[in-house]
Design a protein around this motif. Structure first.
Motif, short mmCIF file in Angstrom:
data_model
loop_
_atom_site.label_atom_id
_atom_site.label_comp_id
_atom_site.label_asym_id
_atom_site.label_seq_id
_atom_site.Cartn_x
_atom_site.Cartn_y
_atom_site.Cartn_z
N LEU A 79 35.08 74.47 20.31
CA LEU A 79 35.74 74.88 19.07
C LEU A 79 34.94 74.29 17.91
CD1 LEU A 79 39.46 74.32 20.09
CD2 LEU A 79 38.19 76.46 20.02
N CYS A 80 34.60 75.12 16.97
CA CYS A 80 33.73 74.66 15.88
C CYS A 80 34.48 74.10 14.69
CB CYS A 80 32.85 75.82 15.42
SG CYS A 80 31.70 76.37 16.67
N GLY A 81 35.60 74.67 14.36
CA GLY A 81 36.32 74.19 13.19
C GLY A 81 35.55 74.40 11.90
N LEU A 82 35.54 73.39 11.04
CA LEU A 82 34.90 73.50 9.72
C LEU A 82 33.38 73.53 9.80
CD1 LEU A 82 37.17 71.06 7.68
CD2 LEU A 82 37.23 73.56 7.72
N ARG A 87 31.04 80.00 9.06
CA ARG A 87 31.83 79.52 7.94
C ARG A 87 30.93 78.99 6.82
NH1 ARG A 87 37.41 77.72 8.07
NH2 ARG A 87 37.78 76.42 6.25
N LEU A 88 29.76 78.44 7.20
CA LEU A 88 28.84 77.87 6.21
C LEU A 88 27.92 78.92 5.58
CD1 LEU A 88 27.74 74.64 8.13
CD2 LEU A 88 29.21 74.78 6.12
N ALA A 89 27.52 79.92 6.35
CA ALA A 89 26.53 80.90 5.88
C ALA A 89 27.01 81.56 4.59
CB ALA A 89 26.29 81.95 6.95
N GLY A 90 26.10 81.59 3.58
CA GLY A 90 26.40 82.22 2.30
C GLY A 90 27.10 81.32 1.31
N LYS A 91 27.52 80.13 1.71
CA LYS A 91 28.17 79.19 0.78
C LYS A 91 27.11 78.43 -0.01
CE LYS A 91 32.30 79.81 2.57
NZ LYS A 91 33.40 80.40 2.08
N ALA A 92 27.48 77.97 -1.17
CA ALA A 92 26.55 77.22 -2.03
C ALA A 92 26.09 75.94 -1.35
CB ALA A 92 27.24 76.90 -3.35
N CYS A 93 24.83 75.58 -1.61
CA CYS A 93 24.28 74.36 -1.01
C CYS A 93 23.27 73.73 -1.96
CB CYS A 93 23.61 74.68 0.32
SG CYS A 93 22.17 75.77 0.17
N ARG A 100 20.96 71.39 7.86
CA ARG A 100 22.04 70.68 8.56
C ARG A 100 22.37 71.43 9.84
NH1 ARG A 100 27.89 71.28 5.94
NH2 ARG A 100 28.42 70.75 8.06
N SER A 101 22.92 70.73 10.79
CA SER A 101 23.33 71.38 12.03
C SER A 101 24.67 72.07 11.80
CB SER A 101 23.44 70.36 13.16
OG SER A 101 24.47 69.45 12.89
N CYS A 102 24.95 73.04 12.62
CA CYS A 102 26.24 73.73 12.56
C CYS A 102 26.64 74.08 13.99
CB CYS A 102 26.16 74.98 11.69
SG CYS A 102 25.00 76.22 12.28
N CYS A 103 27.78 74.65 14.15
CA CYS A 103 28.30 74.97 15.48
C CYS A 103 28.35 76.48 15.67
CB CYS A 103 29.70 74.37 15.61
SG CYS A 103 30.53 74.79 17.15
N LEU A 104 27.75 76.94 16.76
CA LEU A 104 27.76 78.36 17.11
C LEU A 104 27.98 78.46 18.62
CD1 LEU A 104 27.42 81.25 16.02
CD2 LEU A 104 24.98 81.04 16.50
N PRO A 105 29.18 78.83 19.06
CA PRO A 105 29.48 78.86 20.49
C PRO A 105 28.46 79.66 21.29
CG PRO A 105 31.47 79.25 19.23
CD PRO A 105 30.32 79.28 18.27
N GLY A 106 27.99 79.07 22.38
CA GLY A 106 27.04 79.73 23.26
C GLY A 106 25.59 79.45 22.91
N HIS A 107 25.34 78.76 21.79
CA HIS A 107 23.96 78.44 21.40
C HIS A 107 23.82 76.92 21.33
CE1 HIS A 107 22.94 82.59 20.51
NE2 HIS A 107 24.15 82.70 20.01
N CYS A 114 19.20 75.42 3.45
CA CYS A 114 19.53 75.80 2.09
C CYS A 114 18.39 76.64 1.51
CB CYS A 114 19.78 74.55 1.24
SG CYS A 114 20.50 74.89 -0.37
N THR A 115 18.69 77.90 1.24
CA THR A 115 17.68 78.86 0.77
C THR A 115 17.33 78.60 -0.70
OG1 THR A 115 19.25 80.50 -0.01
CG2 THR A 115 18.63 80.61 2.32
N PRO A 116 16.22 79.19 -1.18
CA PRO A 116 15.85 79.07 -2.61
C PRO A 116 16.93 79.64 -3.53
CG PRO A 116 13.97 79.84 -1.35
CD PRO A 116 15.14 79.83 -0.41
N LEU A 117 17.85 80.48 -2.98
CA LEU A 117 18.94 81.02 -3.80
C LEU A 117 20.10 80.02 -3.90
CD1 LEU A 117 18.98 84.66 -2.41
CD2 LEU A 117 18.00 83.85 -4.58
N GLY A 118 20.02 78.88 -3.18
CA GLY A 118 21.06 77.87 -3.24
C GLY A 118 22.27 78.17 -2.36
N VAL A 119 22.06 78.96 -1.28
CA VAL A 119 23.15 79.25 -0.31
C VAL A 119 22.65 78.95 1.09
CG1 VAL A 119 24.31 81.01 -1.72
CG2 VAL A 119 22.53 81.69 -0.12
N TRP A 120 23.57 78.60 1.96
CA TRP A 120 23.23 78.31 3.35
C TRP A 120 22.88 79.60 4.10
CZ3 TRP A 120 22.06 73.61 4.53
CH2 TRP A 120 22.76 72.53 3.99
#
Length: 125
Positions: A79-82, A87-93, A100-107, A114-120
């Protein structure tokens, strides 16, 4: 006439009895079969349990089988939760270029950067 019927009865009834004509026929005995049901169960790696009941059963590492039907343990998916990548993709960074690491079931090693546009942006590689 009564004596004739009496004599006939005395002669005919023993003949019928001798031929088996008046004895009741016994029904053949039916063979009774009984089979006890058996139950198999297995505790899965994620802590859940699978079980089944049948005439035959066997237990494997990740399943049980009863009468040819398999009951398989559900795969363990964290279970990934927050910290979920979706949940992180496309959010401001910040800072741009950070990761940063994140959780993706099965991977095994998903990651967000953090992209040059300032989003994950997240990847499963």
């Amino acid at each position: 006439m009564k004596s004739f019927l009496g004599v006939l009865t005395v002669l005919v009834v023993p003949v019928l009895v001798a031929c088996g004509g008046v004895e009741p026929v016994e029904a053949p005995e039916l063979e009774q079969q009984s089979s006890a049901l058996v139950t198999c169960s297995q505790t899965c790696s994620n802590g859940s349990t699978v079980s089944c009941e049948g005439n035959t059963c066997s237990v494997q590492a990740d399943s049980v089988e009863c009468d040819g039907f398999y009951h398989i343990c559900a795969p363990s998916i964290p279970l990934c939760g927050l910290n979920s990548c979706s949940r992180l993709a496309g959010k401001a960074c910040s800072p741009v270029g950070g990761s940063r690491s994140c959780c993706l079931p099965g991977h095994p090693n998903p990651n967000c950067f953090c992209t040059p546009l300032g989003v994950w942006a997240c990847s499963a590689l």
